[in-house]
Design a protein around this motif. Structure first.
Motif, PDB file in Angstrom:
ATOM      1  N   ARG A  91       8.148   7.041  -4.177  1.00 31.42           N
ATOM      2  CA  ARG A  91       7.014   7.298  -5.060  1.00 31.42           C
ATOM      3  C   ARG A  91       5.712   7.326  -4.277  1.00 31.42           C
ATOM      4  O   ARG A  91       5.596   6.765  -3.189  1.00 31.42           O
ATOM      5  N   GLY A 115       5.541  -1.709  -2.365  1.00 29.13           N
ATOM      6  CA  GLY A 115       5.048  -1.741  -3.732  1.00 29.13           C
ATOM      7  C   GLY A 115       5.195  -3.078  -4.412  1.00 29.13           C
ATOM      8  O   GLY A 115       5.035  -3.166  -5.640  1.00 29.13           O
ATOM      9  N   ALA A 120       1.719   4.121  -9.262  1.00 33.46           N
ATOM     10  CA  ALA A 120       2.752   4.815  -8.497  1.00 33.46           C
ATOM     11  C   ALA A 120       3.297   5.938  -9.366  1.00 33.46           C
ATOM     12  O   ALA A 120       3.591   5.735 -10.545  1.00 33.46           O
ATOM     13  N   THR A 153       4.222   8.104 -14.229  1.00 36.50           N
ATOM     14  CA  THR A 153       3.221   7.278 -13.558  1.00 36.50           C
ATOM     15  C   THR A 153       3.305   5.852 -14.082  1.00 36.50           C
ATOM     16  O   THR A 153       3.297   5.619 -15.293  1.00 36.50           O
ATOM     17  N   ALA A 200       1.871   6.172  -4.270  1.00 38.59           N
ATOM     18  CA  ALA A 200       0.949   5.212  -4.875  1.00 38.59           C
ATOM     19  C   ALA A 200      -0.486   5.626  -4.583  1.00 38.59           C
ATOM     20  O   ALA A 200      -0.772   6.258  -3.556  1.00 38.59           O
ATOM     21  N   TYR A 201      -1.392   5.263  -5.491  1.00 43.07           N
ATOM     22  CA  TYR A 201      -2.800   5.558  -5.282  1.00 43.07           C
ATOM     23  C   TYR A 201      -3.647   4.541  -6.041  1.00 43.07           C
ATOM     24  O   TYR A 201      -3.171   3.828  -6.929  1.00 43.07           O
ATOM     25  N   ARG A 202      -4.905   4.501  -5.654  1.00 36.70           N
ATOM     26  CA  ARG A 202      -5.865   3.600  -6.298  1.00 36.70           C
ATOM     27  C   ARG A 202      -6.822   4.402  -7.162  1.00 36.70           C
ATOM     28  O   ARG A 202      -7.262   5.487  -6.766  1.00 36.70           O
ATOM     29  N   LEU A 246       0.919  -0.326 -11.231  1.00 35.05           N
ATOM     30  CA  LEU A 246       1.470  -1.406 -10.427  1.00 35.05           C
ATOM     31  C   LEU A 246       0.641  -2.677 -10.517  1.00 35.05           C
ATOM     32  O   LEU A 246       1.184  -3.780 -10.520  1.00 35.05           O
ATOM     33  N   LEU A 274       5.460   5.108  -1.036  1.00 35.38           N
ATOM     34  CA  LEU A 274       6.201   3.860  -1.055  1.00 35.38           C
ATOM     35  C   LEU A 274       7.598   4.061  -0.480  1.00 35.38           C
ATOM     36  O   LEU A 274       8.088   5.195  -0.346  1.00 35.38           O
ATOM     37  N   PHE A 308      -4.044   0.212  -9.598  1.00 38.59           N
ATOM     38  CA  PHE A 308      -3.134   0.828  -8.638  1.00 38.59           C
ATOM     39  C   PHE A 308      -1.927   1.374  -9.386  1.00 38.59           C
ATOM     40  O   PHE A 308      -1.349   0.693 -10.237  1.00 38.59           O
TER      41      PHE A 308
END
Length: 830
Positions: free
Chosen positions: A168, A266, A179, A187, A170-172, A190, A164, A177
């Protein structure tokens, strides 16, 4: 002036000569007059093997040919490369590390593999950190320190990593989701995407009895008030306290998420959803007669195009700050409600004595599903201010690139590509120009060939490449501000590596190898390029070349076996056979026997190989994807046959018009091309056209049927392998592009399906069909055989392969199949 990096050929390369001047990339100059491309054998190949080449050897486990490197990429410090190689005699592959300093490659230990699995990694803004996933877990590598940290260790499987703008990562994870601060490890969730309707604490009474219950019973009234109070408090707490996870976005009942992409800022998301539908119906089964338990097993298979149902995606804009959710409409896209099949439907109606009345109506539109993509149809600018999406009509006639107006909550069309035939399912790469928030780049076939363009949002587009060639595998590089790609500019069968700046200018040629440059990757320090390269007689190997003047390519791997190299393989020529129907030639590989004599009194028998897939290129200067067939052609040469292998109309690599020539008439232009190749062979190669045979698999099997049924006497014998006999039974994604839907265009299906032409068979036919083929169903052969029986045809036979799918796996099956093919030719052509 055009810059060209001269690359010397190693002894193992295949050299090729093309005496023609190359057109510049910034003009639409025509290609040079077609010439025969004469391929030369590798210098190392001097003696034939002591043993005779046999069909059994050719069809054996292909480890005897080569175990070519795959999935190659650079070490993070550019000091070497990593690649996979199949274990001999095994389905398992190992990872290898090959330093550039001359050391030999060594296997990466399994316990260390997670430190090097960053081939699909993402960088942060200053490229100091590299994040990636290994077996579904997240890792971050500090490039300066050379240290790797693991951020997750679970079985949830994380994906879609993006750094981002605040630093940070971010991931799924599923439909959630997150960050993570890579420094502290904190963590934050989001967003959560929920495929259900928002639950109500208190719902309205559903009928008279429920209504009366609520009004009469005080206990029920209190329970309802308490539930509502708790729900209101929870909502207020969530809105006021940043330490809590946000409320989910409720996407509705019976919805399926097609795509979801988080803004690099984000703060926003773009989500595509659809109403799920089964990929099959109850009757879509295939019997497996050799199941492990000894019983007949009913395997599930996909539905047929005749049973296809429209698919539509809805695009949602999610504001992660406010929690607002908006669905955008497609009515801002030009042509969104056009009746693009009006002429086709009118023709089919007229054939039934009816009149079609054209009306405008919304079309089913989806996110573009490109067969070669890894990054999806949603692209963001680097800072997340803007986004563009690629959409396609389900009827296959339109493709749009649209930017997202977040303030106006609508799509803004930036590019429409319309094709009266069908939009190509490849050559659709696109994205933002690196460093720009308002300029995109994309591929398009709008001038007849797959070329590269840039466009300022709302402004004019600029064409970066032009000419009678296609671009492949474009990669946008933010460091050199260029697009890197492969293209067949020099000759349709030769693919080299090029680059062009986003600002425009002429293409720079980065390799000059006269074969096939395949996948490639830039080194992190941008000093070299790693690529796979093959030639007509050399399977794919790894090479690297420096991005500098007069650079020489360096071969990195040698996986071709000594046994393979010891045989005297035939070196084919690539010949532009004149077409009697179109201006462009039919490029054809020609395999001549050793000692071939163009003036010999006795003419040669010949075989024509027909490649599969339809949209595929095989008459090129690289290693053929049909490697067994390539070797079989040398075997046929040794038995006295001349062999031809053509890229008929519909094949890949020759532009839009060549590709779409088969629209609504599969099997017609291709058979016309077969007729031209047979005629040319008789006039130019001392071939006896009364002793010619043909064979091919899948689409090649379909064309074998069409040639024998519609042009009896053209071939004295033909072998149709895993063949399509009725296109209404094939899959939707492929068939509906070319023939529309059977319900809309039955004329095209009857014109294109061999099962309607079986009465024309006069010559010898061999049908080879695998029984557990979930691509072209065994039923295709069964139904066609029944038609031949009803026509009282005698000159055909059928071979079945009980355990094989579409692509054979057992050497014994390959051997049986090709022994039968050879026997068919020897009995009918000699």
């Amino acid at each position: 002036m055009k810059t060209k990096f001269a690359v010397s050929l190693l002894a193992a390369f295949v050299a090729a000569s093309c005496a023609a001047t190359q057109p510049t990339a910034t003009s639409a100059a025509a290609q040079p007059a077609p010439t025969t491309l004469e391929l030369q054998a590798p210098a190392m190949q001097t003696e034939a093997a002591s043993g005779e080449l046999t069909i059994k050897q050719i069809m054996a486990d292909q480890d005897w040919v080569a175990r070519s490197p795959s999935s190659a990429y650079w070490m993070a410090d550019s000091s070497g490369v990593l690649y996979q190689q199949k274990r001999a005699g095994s389905v398992v592959s190992d990872w290898y590390h090959l330093p550039l300093g001359g050391e030999e490659a060594h296997k990466v230990p399994l316990e260390k593999l997670h430190n090097y699995a960053y081939n699909d990694g993402v960088y942060n803004a200053d490229r100091s950190l590299l994040a990636y996933t290994f077996e579904g877990n997240v890792f971050v590598r500090d490039l300066a320190a050379g240290e790797t940290r693991q951020l997750t260790r679970d079985d949830a499987r994380q994906s879609q990593l993006v750094f981002l703008t605040d630093g940070r990562l971010a991931y799924r994870e599923g439909n959630d989701f997150f960050a993570v601060d890579v420094g502290t490890g904190l963590t934050v969730q989001l967003a959560t995407l929920a495929t259900r309707s928002k639950p109500e604490a208190v719902s309205e009474p559903k009928d008279f009895i429920a209504q009366e219950q609520v009004e009469l019973i005080q206990f029920v009234q209190k329970e309802r008030r308490d539930r509502q109070d708790r729900a209101d408090h929870d909502a207020e707490l969530s809105a006021a306290n940043d330490s809590l996870a946000p409320q989910p976005f409720y996407l509705g009942d019976n919805k399926q998420i097609v795509a979801a992409s988080l803004s690099p800022a984000g703060d926003k998301m773009i989500v595509a959803i659809t109403t799920p539908q089964s990929w099959r119906d109850d009757g879509d089964i295939m019997p497996n007669y050799v199941a492990e338990d000894g019983r007949v097993k009913a395997e599930s298979v996909r539905r047929r195009v005749a049973d296809a149902k429209p698919v539509e995606h809805q695009v949602l804009l999610l504001d992660l700050t406010s929690g607002e959710q908006t669905q955008v409409t497609y009515n801002t896209l030009p042509g969104w409600n056009e009746d693009v099949l009006a002429e086709v439907k009118a023709e089919n109606y007229a054939a039934e004595g009816k009149t079609y009345e054209s009306k405008q109506a919304p079309r089913a539109i989806t996110m573009m599903q490109d067969w070669g993509w890894s990054s999806g149809a949603i692209r963001w600018s680097e800072q997340g201010e803007n986004a563009v999406v690629m959409l396609e009509a389900w009827d296959n006639k339109d493709r749009w690139i649209a930017s997202v107006d977040f303030a106006g909550k609508q799509l803004v069309s930036q590019h429409r590509l319309h094709d009266d035939a069908w939009i190509n399912y490849t050559h659709n790469e696109f994205g933002f120009v690196p460093g720009s928030a308002d300029t995109i780049w994309f591929q398009s076939e709008e001038d007849g060939y797959a070329h590269l363009y840039t466009k300022k949002l709302g402004g004019a587009q600029k064409q970066l490449t032009a000419g009678k060639f296609v671009t492949e595998n474009p990669i946008a590089d933010p460091v050199t501000n260029s697009l890197y790609f492969t293209a067949n500019q020099e000759h349709p069968g030769i693919y080299e590596l090029y680059r062009v700046g986003f600002a425009g200018g002429e293409m720079e040629t980065l390799t000059d190898l006269n074969g096939m440059v395949e996948s490639f990757e830039l080194s992190p320090n941008r000093e070299r390029v790693l690529f796979n390269y093959s030639s007509a007689l050399q399977p794919s190997e790894l090479y690297s070349v420096a991005l500098g003047e007069n650079a020489t390519a360096e071969r990195l791997t040698e996986t071709v076996t000594d046994t393979f190299q010891s045989y005297a393989w035939t070196v084919p020529e690539i010949v532009p056979v004149p077409s009697s129907h179109v201006d462009e030639p039919i490029y054809t590989r020609v395999y001549y026997p050793e000692g071939y004599d163009a003036e010999r009194a006795e003419q040669y028998p010949a075989v024509v190989f027909i490649h599969g897939a339809g949209y595929l290129q095989n008459a090129h200067a690289g290693w053929s994807g049909y490697q067994r067939e390539f070797m079989f052609h040398t075997f046929l040469n040794q038995q006295g046959y001349v062999v031809f292998d053509l890229d008929y109309r519909g094949s890949k690599g020759y532009g839009r018009d060549w590709r779409t020539a088969v629209y609504r008439q599969m099997g017609t232009p291709e058979v016309e091309d077969l007729v031209d190749v047979v005629k040319w062979a008789g006039e130019n190669t001392n071939v006896d056209t009364d002793r010619m045979g043909t064979y091919g698999g899948s689409y090649g099997g379909f064309l074998t049927f069409m040639a024998l049924f519609k042009e009896p006497g053209l071939f004295k014998a033909g072998a149709a392998l895993r063949p399509v006999s009725d296109w209404a039974h094939y899959n939707t994604g492929y068939t509906s592009n070319i023939l529309n839907l059977p319900s809309d265009d039955p004329i095209a299906y009857r014109r294109s399906s061999p099962i309607y032409f079986t009465e024309g068979l006069e010559d010898a036919l061999l049908i080879n069909s695998p029984m557990v083929d979930d691509n072209v169903f065994f039923q295709d052969s069964v139904r066609l055989v029944q038609r031949l029986i009803e026509h009282e045809k005698e000159n055909f036979e059928t071979a079945i392969f009980p355990v094989e799918p579409h692509g054979f796996r057992q050497p014994s099956s390959w051997l049986d199949e090709y022994r039968r093919i050879f026997k068919l030719f020897d009995e009918n052509l000699k």
